[in-house]
Scaffold this motif. Structure first.
Motif, PDB file in Angstrom:
ATOM      1  N   LYS A   1      -3.770  -1.821  -2.542  1.00  6.62           N
ATOM      2  CA  LYS A   1      -2.365  -2.214  -2.416  1.00  6.62           C
ATOM      3  C   LYS A   1      -1.450  -1.218  -3.118  1.00  6.62           C
ATOM      4  CE  LYS A   1       0.767  -6.141  -3.075  1.00  6.62           C
ATOM      5  NZ  LYS A   1       0.898  -7.529  -3.604  1.00  6.62           N
TER       6      LYS A   1
ATOM      7  N   GLU B   1      -0.704   1.516  -1.054  1.00 11.62           N
ATOM      8  CA  GLU B   1       0.029   1.086   0.146  1.00 11.62           C
ATOM      9  C   GLU B   1      -0.869   0.990   1.376  1.00 11.62           C
ATOM     10  OE1 GLU B   1       3.379   3.605   0.675  1.00 11.62           O
ATOM     11  OE2 GLU B   1       4.410   2.871  -1.135  1.00 11.62           O
TER      12      GLU B   1
ATOM     13  N   SER C   1      -2.501  -1.615   3.696  1.00 11.74           N
ATOM     14  CA  SER C   1      -2.298  -3.038   4.000  1.00 11.74           C
ATOM     15  C   SER C   1      -3.466  -3.679   4.749  1.00 11.74           C
ATOM     16  CB  SER C   1      -1.016  -3.215   4.827  1.00 11.74           C
ATOM     17  OG  SER C   1      -1.103  -2.485   6.042  1.00 11.74           O
TER      18      SER C   1
END
Length: 262
Positions: A122, A125, A127
């Motif tokens: 996370k 970044e 997802s």
């Protein structure tokens, strides 16, 4: 009301429902000393579903109640699974305890490792790992309930499952959905996870109404109608004065005493 407060209250209510949801089922299993009709595969699927659900809720930083909720689900599911093994498979108590404890440690370790890994993902970044956890938990929860749909189709009745458990679990799903709605950031995947199971439980309740409740009501009405329509036979009485019947001392005959009025 502040949004986080509303989310916490609703999430806590959902967690309470999930904390006690399987207790009625556990009590029913203990009282009747069998788990006939209750799918052990459902309990194992639910215990496994608690892992990705817990990872998703913790990494997404849901309120505390929703973080604890999956752990309760896994614990109660493992306990109910142990009952299935004890009553249906005739496992010894020690074997049930050892298997349950081992599975709890393994699932807990997997969840802890995934939490650390997905937090790193996370931060970078990424997802898709969290999306995978959400989809996996929804699929496992749904698969556990769908297993009962096949049993209902085969036997044309809802058997082995407590309707109180179903109602409490459905309420837990509903309150969890409302808790997510009141989060500062709306999480669609979280709603899908709980919403999928909620829809399936509503279907189970509908099947119970059709296959269990309606036949029971029809039998009850027929039984009451038969009682009302049953003819009442009247025994003829002598047209004399008051007649008192008392049993004789030897019990083989009946002595009649006729008392006439002066």
């Amino acid at each position: 009301m502040d949004v986080p407060i509303a989310a916490n209250i609703l999430g806590t209510t959902g967690a309470v429902c999930w904390s006690i949801q399987l207790i009625p089922q556990i009590i029913v299993n203990y009282r009747r000393h069998h788990t006939k009709g209750l799918q052990s595969s459902m309990m194992m699927l639910w215990a496994t579903a608690g892992v990705p659900l817990g990872v998703y809720n913790i990494v997404e930083d849901f309120n505390l109640a929703l973080k604890i909720q999956p752990q309760i689900l896994t614990a109660l599911s493992l306990l109910t699974w142990a009952q299935c093994m004890y009553y249906a498979k005739c496992w010894a108590v020690r074997k049930c305890f050892a298997a349950t404890a081992t599975l709890a440690v393994i699932l807990g370790g997997i969840q802890a490792a995934l939490i650390f890994a997905l937090r790193i993902a996370k931060d970078r970044e990424l997802s898709w790992p969290l999306t995978l956890m959400a989809v996996l938990s929804a699929c496992l929860l749904a698969a556990g309930v769908i297993r009962h749909y096949w049993d209902i189709y085969v036997h044309r009745t809802v058997r082995g499952i407590s309707f109180l458990f179903v109602a409490i679990d459905a309420a837990g799903d509903l309150f969890s959905i409302l808790s997510i709605v009141f989060q500062r950031k709306l999480d669609i995947l979280g709603i899908i996870i709980y919403g999928t199971e909620l829809v399936l439980w509503i279907g189970i309740l509908a099947c119970g109404a059709v296959y269990n409740f309606l036949p029971w009501m029809m039998k009850r009405e027929k039984r009451e109608q038969d009682i009302v329509e049953e003819p009442v036979s009247l025994h003829p009485m002598p047209s004399s004065t008051s007649v008192f019947r008392t049993a004789s001392c030897d019990g083989d005959s009946v002595t009649r005493r006729v008392v006439s009025h002066d």
